[in-house]
Enzyme design. Sequence first.
Site, mmCIF file in Angstrom:
data_model
loop_
_atom_site.group_PDB
_atom_site.id
_atom_site.type_symbol
_atom_site.label_atom_id
_atom_site.label_comp_id
_atom_site.label_asym_id
_atom_site.label_seq_id
_atom_site.Cartn_x
_atom_site.Cartn_y
_atom_site.Cartn_z
ATOM 1 N N LYS A 1 1.268 -1.052 -0.281
ATOM 2 C CA LYS A 1 0.078 0.188 0.132
ATOM 3 C C LYS A 1 1.222 1.358 0.285
ATOM 4 C CE LYS A 1 1.189 1.414 4.511
ATOM 5 N NZ LYS A 1 1.711 2.594 4.773
ATOM 6 N N ASP B 1 -2.093 -1.727 9.892
ATOM 7 C CA ASP B 1 -2.868 -1.300 8.613
ATOM 8 C C ASP B 1 -3.047 -2.715 8.557
ATOM 9 O OD1 ASP B 1 -1.555 0.112 8.644
ATOM 10 O OD2 ASP B 1 0.683 -0.086 7.667
#
Length: 322
Positions: free
Chosen positions: A35, A161
Amino acid sequence: MAGAGGEAAALPQPARPGSPAAPVTPPVIRPAFAKVNLFLDTLEKRPDGYHTLKTLFERIDLADEVALRPIPGSQIRCRCSDPALPADRSNLAVRAAEGYQALLGKPLGVEITLTKRIPMAAGLGGGSSDAAAVLAGLQEMTGGGVDPKALLDLARTLGADVPFFLADVPFAWGEGRGDKIAPADFSVRLRHLLVQPDFPIPTAAVYRGHVLTPFHPDARLLSEAVKTGRVERIRPHLYNALEPSVERLFPAVAGVKRALEEAGLKRPMVSGSGSTVFALCDGREPAAGAMERLSKQHPTWRVWTSQTSGSIPSKPGGRGAA
């Protein structure tokens, strides 16, 4: 030859020609995508030492591969293509499997094989993504053996996350520690050039050294810009509140950003807590040209292009996408 009880030990008999081989359960293979953070604002420091955040995650097509193979008993084994990555319970993937087994309430032996492509300590979420892929893969292996809410709660304990990667969406807003996820409906595919310099940056060090500021940009402006898919409209609204702390603690990061600008890329920014710096690109050709130039000028840096990753389902025994 005698066995432990004094009787002759039985020798294994060779399989008769034409007899069927024992069935082998195929592994569940899942991609674990990286990401970048297009927006990361720190709002306050919490009593538990974490920061309250507002962030926009974008999943990109750089990916590890996580293979899960059932084994007898309750043992959890881990193998990794990168010898620098531990294969014990200090690895988030192993802790994810342990947590899943505890929620399942019965033995679930599994061998985890990690093929690493996402660099470590780079602000790209590689360890968290591996953990989420293990959770999703074990759900697949057991036919949804754990309640989804309990699975999400487990993901939150593993890392801030992990819930984003478990959500399996290209874009999402994160609040709280970044673990309260709201998918963002952006029908766009962005292109990037990413540079990882030849040094890691520990996330904990950046947050410890981070100084909160009263400035908080309007995230809605970025949201409206991303919906257009136009890079020139998105760039002015990219934001990372951690960037000044990263550059203060690791001054070489400023040189990485400057190198991207000299290669013709506008508004380079640190992803998460670093060390990766990325820039949005208008197309493939400018990105390829900049990648070639930076790779020649800085041979110790890792330079690559990426784009937004859409949702790609996995299949037992199939191959993940990278």
